[in-house]
Write an enzyme that holds these catalytic residues in place. Structure first.
Site, PDB file in Angstrom:
ATOM      1  N   LYS A 129       0.834  -1.210   0.000  1.00  0.00           N
ATOM      2  CA  LYS A 129       0.000   0.000   0.000  1.00  0.00           C
ATOM      3  C   LYS A 129       0.866   1.258   0.000  1.00  0.00           C
ATOM      4  CE  LYS A 129       0.780   1.317   4.341  1.00  0.00           C
ATOM      5  NZ  LYS A 129       1.146   2.660   4.857  1.00  0.00           N
ATOM      6  N   THR A 158      -3.476   5.962   3.753  1.00  0.00           N
ATOM      7  CA  THR A 158      -2.222   6.558   3.268  1.00  0.00           C
ATOM      8  C   THR A 158      -2.358   7.208   1.901  1.00  0.00           C
ATOM      9  OG1 THR A 158      -1.544   4.357   2.523  1.00  0.00           O
ATOM     10  CG2 THR A 158      -0.698   5.105   4.632  1.00  0.00           C
TER      11      THR A 158
END
Length: 318
Positions: A183, A240
């Site tokens: 990620k 994020t």
């Protein structure tokens, strides 16, 4: 279980602050001057300014003293973990070693669990990961994480949970560590999109295709789909890719806008992009976004060329 956090960066400090709500915790800093400064000021002004260190939190640069604890949280950059484990394997073996790093080791292509098991075969390895920012944890804001381990999970889950830190457990260490690692690469790409002023619609598309890319590689390597769809995969990806608190996202913004970025800030996704691309090639997994980020980080491609390359890919079913 006595707990020590090895690594006095922002995240390690935040975890130590939170865990000290339920019992004594030791925080180990690599530099003696840093440890002395924190002990005197009761604050980690270098890494997490404004967060007070509770009295239940002891600080030391003496690794022998800190590693006397039964549970050791390894809160250090992923690219430093292999060398740290090799240098201190005798002291760490036999412990419960909980990796708090998110990445893939460039030298070996392995995640933290494999590194721990290779260096310390007598240790019990675990991964603590998920959508979280150090500042939120330190302030006591509600946070949920994934604890992935194949040994003593309920007891460890209970010991590492606090009134504001809720842990969900799984035995899928591969899925948990790959979700947290991959990620970061997509977060850099999301930052590039925003930095280049391509818009929120483009970011949403990037996140969706990035999640598909993450899943392809992780499932090939043995992860379970529900792990990738949980906190350590999709949950962390959303956080994020949408917040400027993310170092990876800010790094991507700097790339996208062609502005300077502080080289002293650790950006795990930069190294992970190269490692993940190599894993993808080795296993025959197509990873165009990861390859684009690896090329951008290596200054092998301009942002405009990267965007053109992605948009000119053949049309296909979703």
């Amino acid at each position: 279980m006595k707990i020590a956090v090895l690594g006095a960066g922002a995240f390690g400090t935040a975890l130590a602050i939170s865990l000290s709500q339920t019992g004594p915790v030791a925080l180990w800093a690599r530099e003696a001057s840093h440890a002395a400064e924190m002990a005197a000021r009761r604050e980690n002004a270098r890494r997490l300014p404004g967060a007070s260190l509770p009295e239940a939190l002891s600080i030391s640069s003496d690794l022998a003293r800190a590693s006397a604890a039964e549970v050791l949280l390894l809160a250090m950059p992923m690219q430093q973990m292999g060398a740290f484990l090799a240098a201190h394997r005798t002291r760490l073996d036999g412990k419960i070693l909980v990796s708090c790093s998110k990445g893939i080791d460039l030298a070996t292509g392995q995640g933290p669990v494999a590194l721990i098991e290779a260096a310390c075969p007598g240790a019990r390895a675990a991964v603590l990961t998920g959508p979280s920012f150090a500042a939120d944890i330190a302030r006591g804001l509600p946070t949920a994480l994934t604890l992935a381990t194949r040994a003593d999970a309920p007891n460890l889950q209970a010991r590492l949970s606090t009134p504001t830190l809720r842990l969900y457990r799984t035995t899928d260490t591969v899925g948990a560590e790959l979700g947290g690692a991959l990620k970061n690469v997509i977060a850099i790409a999301a930052g590039v999109v925003i930095g280049a002023k391509l818009g929120d619609s483009a970011r949403a598309a990037l996140m969706t295709r990035g999640f598909a890319e993450m899943s392809r590689l992780a499932l090939k390597l043995g992860a379970r789909p529900e792990t990738l769809a949980g906190l350590s995969g999709f949950g962390d990806l959303v956080l994020t890719c949408t917040s400027a608190q993310s170092r990876n996202f800010r790094f991507g913004q700097a790339l996208g806008s062609d502005t300077a970025f502080d080289a002293a800030i650790t950006v795990e996704g930069a190294a992970t992009a190269r490692a993940a691309m190599e894993l993808g090639l080795r296993h025959g997994i197509e990873m165009p976004i990861t390859a684009m980020i690896a090329a951008l980080v290596g200054r092998e491609l301009s942002v405009s060329d990267a965007v053109s390359a992605l948009l000119s890919r053949p049309l296909k079913e979703e």
